[in-house]
Each structure stands twice: as C-alpha cells, then as structure tokens.
Design a protein around this motif. Sequence first.
Motif, short mmCIF file in Angstrom:
data_model
loop_
_atom_site.label_atom_id
_atom_site.label_comp_id
_atom_site.label_asym_id
_atom_site.label_seq_id
_atom_site.Cartn_x
_atom_site.Cartn_y
_atom_site.Cartn_z
N ALA A 109 0.83 -1.20 0.00
CA ALA A 109 0.00 0.00 0.00
C ALA A 109 0.87 1.25 0.00
CB ALA A 109 -0.92 0.00 1.22
N GLY A 110 1.94 1.25 0.78
CA GLY A 110 2.85 2.39 0.81
C GLY A 110 3.50 2.64 -0.54
N ARG A 111 3.97 1.56 -1.17
CA ARG A 111 4.59 1.71 -2.50
C ARG A 111 3.59 2.26 -3.51
NH1 ARG A 111 6.78 -3.27 -1.02
NH2 ARG A 111 5.24 -4.43 -2.26
N LEU A 112 2.37 1.71 -3.47
CA LEU A 112 1.34 2.12 -4.42
C LEU A 112 1.00 3.60 -4.26
CD1 LEU A 112 -0.52 0.88 -6.61
CD2 LEU A 112 -2.21 0.51 -4.81
N ALA A 113 0.89 4.05 -3.01
CA ALA A 113 0.56 5.45 -2.75
C ALA A 113 1.67 6.37 -3.26
CB ALA A 113 0.33 5.67 -1.25
N GLY A 114 2.91 6.01 -2.95
CA GLY A 114 4.03 6.83 -3.41
C GLY A 114 4.11 6.88 -4.92
N GLU A 115 3.98 5.73 -5.56
CA GLU A 115 4.07 5.67 -7.02
C GLU A 115 2.92 6.42 -7.68
OE1 GLU A 115 4.16 1.49 -7.61
OE2 GLU A 115 6.27 1.28 -6.97
N PHE A 116 1.76 6.43 -7.04
CA PHE A 116 0.60 7.13 -7.60
C PHE A 116 0.91 8.61 -7.77
CE2 PHE A 116 -3.22 9.70 -6.71
CZ PHE A 116 -3.98 9.35 -7.81
N PHE A 117 1.40 9.24 -6.71
CA PHE A 117 1.69 10.67 -6.80
C PHE A 117 2.92 10.96 -7.66
CE2 PHE A 117 -0.95 11.29 -2.83
CZ PHE A 117 -1.91 12.06 -3.46
N ARG A 120 1.82 10.95 -11.15
CA ARG A 120 1.02 12.13 -11.45
C ARG A 120 1.89 13.39 -11.59
NH1 ARG A 120 -4.56 12.26 -11.58
NH2 ARG A 120 -5.16 10.18 -12.28
N GLY A 121 3.18 13.25 -11.39
CA GLY A 121 4.07 14.38 -11.59
C GLY A 121 4.30 15.23 -10.36
N PHE A 122 3.85 14.81 -9.19
CA PHE A 122 4.08 15.58 -7.97
C PHE A 122 5.53 15.44 -7.52
CE2 PHE A 122 -0.48 15.33 -7.89
CZ PHE A 122 -0.88 16.48 -7.25
N GLU A 123 6.08 16.54 -7.08
CA GLU A 123 7.45 16.54 -6.55
C GLU A 123 7.47 16.58 -5.03
OE1 GLU A 123 9.43 19.82 -8.34
OE2 GLU A 123 9.35 18.98 -10.37
N HIS A 124 6.31 16.84 -4.41
CA HIS A 124 6.20 16.93 -2.96
C HIS A 124 5.06 16.03 -2.50
CE1 HIS A 124 8.92 20.35 -3.13
NE2 HIS A 124 8.16 20.84 -4.09
N ILE A 125 5.35 15.17 -1.51
CA ILE A 125 4.36 14.22 -1.01
C ILE A 125 4.35 14.27 0.52
CG2 ILE A 125 3.63 11.80 -0.92
CD1 ILE A 125 5.10 11.39 -3.58
N GLY A 126 3.17 14.55 1.09
CA GLY A 126 3.01 14.57 2.54
C GLY A 126 2.38 13.29 3.04
N GLU A 149 11.24 9.07 -2.85
CA GLU A 149 12.59 9.61 -2.91
C GLU A 149 13.41 8.97 -4.02
OE1 GLU A 149 14.21 9.51 1.04
OE2 GLU A 149 12.89 11.14 1.72
N ASN A 150 13.10 7.72 -4.39
CA ASN A 150 13.78 7.10 -5.53
C ASN A 150 13.47 7.83 -6.83
OD1 ASN A 150 15.04 5.17 -3.99
ND2 ASN A 150 13.63 3.51 -4.51
N ALA A 151 12.31 8.51 -6.84
CA ALA A 151 11.92 9.28 -8.02
C ALA A 151 12.30 10.74 -7.92
CB ALA A 151 10.40 9.15 -8.23
N GLY A 152 13.06 11.09 -6.87
CA GLY A 152 13.51 12.46 -6.71
C GLY A 152 12.51 13.38 -6.03
N CYS A 153 11.47 12.81 -5.41
CA CYS A 153 10.47 13.63 -4.72
C CYS A 153 10.86 13.85 -3.26
CB CYS A 153 9.10 12.95 -4.77
SG CYS A 153 8.47 12.67 -6.44
N ARG A 154 10.36 14.92 -2.67
CA ARG A 154 10.56 15.17 -1.26
C ARG A 154 9.32 14.75 -0.48
NH1 ARG A 154 12.94 20.66 0.78
NH2 ARG A 154 13.01 19.28 2.61
N THR A 155 9.53 14.25 0.74
CA THR A 155 8.41 13.81 1.57
C THR A 155 8.36 14.62 2.86
OG1 THR A 155 9.78 12.06 2.55
CG2 THR A 155 8.42 11.46 0.65
N TYR A 156 7.15 14.76 3.40
CA TYR A 156 6.91 15.56 4.60
C TYR A 156 5.93 14.80 5.49
CZ TYR A 156 8.49 18.97 1.14
OH TYR A 156 9.19 19.63 0.16
N GLN A 157 6.31 14.53 6.72
CA GLN A 157 5.45 13.77 7.64
C GLN A 157 4.84 14.68 8.70
OE1 GLN A 157 7.37 10.51 9.62
NE2 GLN A 157 5.48 9.74 10.51
#
Length: 398
Positions: A109-117, A120-126, A149-157
């Motif tokens: 589920a975590g992988r799917l959520a990250g890959e989804f955004f 979609r071209g998002f660079e920032h994922i919370g 992060e493997n796709a170069g996106c930044r994450t925010y918790q």
Amino acid sequence: MIKRISAYPDRLRIALLILNESHWSRSIMDGIARFAAEHGGWDFWLHPRGVKTPPSLPTDWQGQGVISRISDEPLRQSIAKHNLPTINVSWHGVHSHRFPKVIADPQAAGRLAGEFFVNRGFEHIGYIGPPLYYSYQDAVLPELVTAAENAGCRTYQFAPDPAVPQPDFDFQRDRLVQWVRTLPKPVGIVAWNTIQAREIMLTCSAEGINVPNDVAVLAVENDPLVSKLSPMPISYIEQRVEQVGYESAKELHRLISGGKPRHTPLLVAPEGIVEKASTDTVFAADTLVQDAVAFIKRNCDVAISVSDLTRHLDVSRRSLEERFRKVLKRSPAEEIRFARVKVLKDILKQTDLTLAEISQQAGFSCENAMLRFFKRMTGLTPGEFRRNHPQDLLHDGQ
C-alpha cells in the motif's frame, strides 16, 4: 457457567473478536461470512466492540477456532488459554506460529501510494500516519518514502502532538493547519484513513487552499460514509479488505482441518487506486497534456486512439508522446488504457450487467476483445474481479 451449544451440531463454532465500528472491520467480517456460507455455514460468537472496548474471549466458551484483531496482551492471553487455531487480522504485533496473520499488505500500500503521486508528476508528497492511540508500528511510511525519494520527490510527515492522542482531530487542528500551510504546493498528501483525509480537506477549505489542484488527498483506508460526508469524495487505495476476511476464514478452516501455520503472514495485495474528486487533477504546467487527459476522460467509454488525440489537439504524435513522458512519465496510449480499465471496473462493481452488455456499454467491438483487454490489464478475468467485490452490488441497491 454458561454452556454454549450450537443449534447445528455439525457446524463449526467460531469466535470473532473484531471491531465493528469501522468499515474496514465490517468488510473483513463480510469476507468471513462469505467463506462460511460457501462451506455450509458457521456458528459465530461475536464480541462487537469499538477501539476502546476491552475485548476478551470468555473462559467457558467452547468452539473450534478464533479470528481476531489481536491488539493487546490481555486479549492475546485470553485467546491463548483456549489453545484453539487462531488467525490474527490486525497490523498490530508480529506474525507467529501460535497467532498467524492474514492481513492487507501495508508495504505494498505504501509503494502504491508513493508511485501514484510520483506518476502524477508531484514533486512533494506529505503523509499523516496512524493516530497515536492505535499504537501501530507504521509499515506504510517506509515504502512510501522509498518510492517517492527514488523518483527524486521530497516527503513531509505530519507530527501530531503526543500529549493529545485523542482520535478527534479537532484536538490537533492548530498543528494540522500549520503543517498544511507550510507544505510546498502543489502537494499530494497520503492519509492513514478517510477521517484524517477529511480533516485535511476541511483544513484546506478553511484556509482557501484548492483541493485537488494545490493539495491532492489520498486515503490508505477507505470509509465510504466518511467520504460522503466530506467536502468532496476521497480517493483511496483499494485494499481488498473483504478478501482479507475471506482468506482469514479459509486459512482458519485449513488449520482446523490439521494444516500447519504458515511461516510468514498471508498478505493480500492491494488492487490499485480508486480515484475520486480529491485527486482528480493532472499536475502539469503543460496545458496540452491537461487538455489531452480531459479528452480521454470524456471519451473513456469509447474506443479512442492516440490518433484521435492528435487530431483533436492538432499536434504531432511524436510531440504528444514526448510531452506526456516529460509531465506524466507515461504514454498517451497508457493513459487511454488506464481510463478504459477504470470504466470496466466501475461497471463490474456497480452493476449486474452481463459481460456482453458490459463490452457494448464500454465501447468494445466484442465480448472477447473486452475479456482479453481486462485480463491483460488486471491479471484477472471480469468474473474473478466481480467475485472479489460482491459487497459493492449490495451496497448500491440500499
């Protein structure tokens, strides 16, 4: 001492110690009931409860097996005293020979959520994780972060105030508002459940932040009622929770019949993302790609091609392909296929139309063409997919 005797001596007597206050848990019980009905019916001892209702299995209960959300040590001990085959359907705790697990796959589920955004071209994922009072070891977050992060996106918790662990997010409102304000936009936010996703949307509404164009919201756990009570329907991960219940009953039946517990948990993989209005956007500065996706959505029930797109947009195929790859990291043909399979899934889940009727309604030349396409895209036949979603037809009729 109360003596519990079944009205049907040949039926298995099974104890269910599962929450009844959430859609997730009720879906698990739906799956258990489906397996039991297919095998002559079981007699269930129920302990309906909420998160804060202390569960236990009475010392005088007599039966053949237990399916439980084993969330604390007192419950574990009360079940262990009976020395019966037991299946744990909770993400709490660890898999063991004594209490083997059958659960939805949280890492997937975590992988799917990250890959989804990411796709979609998002660079920032919370991310907003499980409420503190759940006491979960979060298995979703690490995989989401890795995919992003493997796709170069930044994450925010989001970090809730540990001094205020109440389930009511109003207690965390100020902190949530500050977090959403500081996130770079546009941002995709993954929420542990629909309640949290709704709170994000309410916060955005109060702050004048556009959903989904500035903040897109995706829930890991779905609750249709909470989604209906939200400012707009909430996208979610289809985790096949009813199938978790079915597989847990199947696994318990195997253990009762003399089978040995598995060495590792039985994980039910998520099916995909069910997109609703909360993520219905294409994050792209390229207006041509936005127009292309809008055209695909308007025509997803007919057999359009990439050539139809290029004629409609008056652009070369090569240019369209390059711009899709740059913005969405997929081709126009892939976008068309994804849109068409979504139409088929919706029809299969929400109607009882025959396959011939579905193929005609979805714009396929014949039933066999639809069957081949659906199998190639999902790995399932339409019949198998529909059997995994029997509750959807029932709910639509209510």
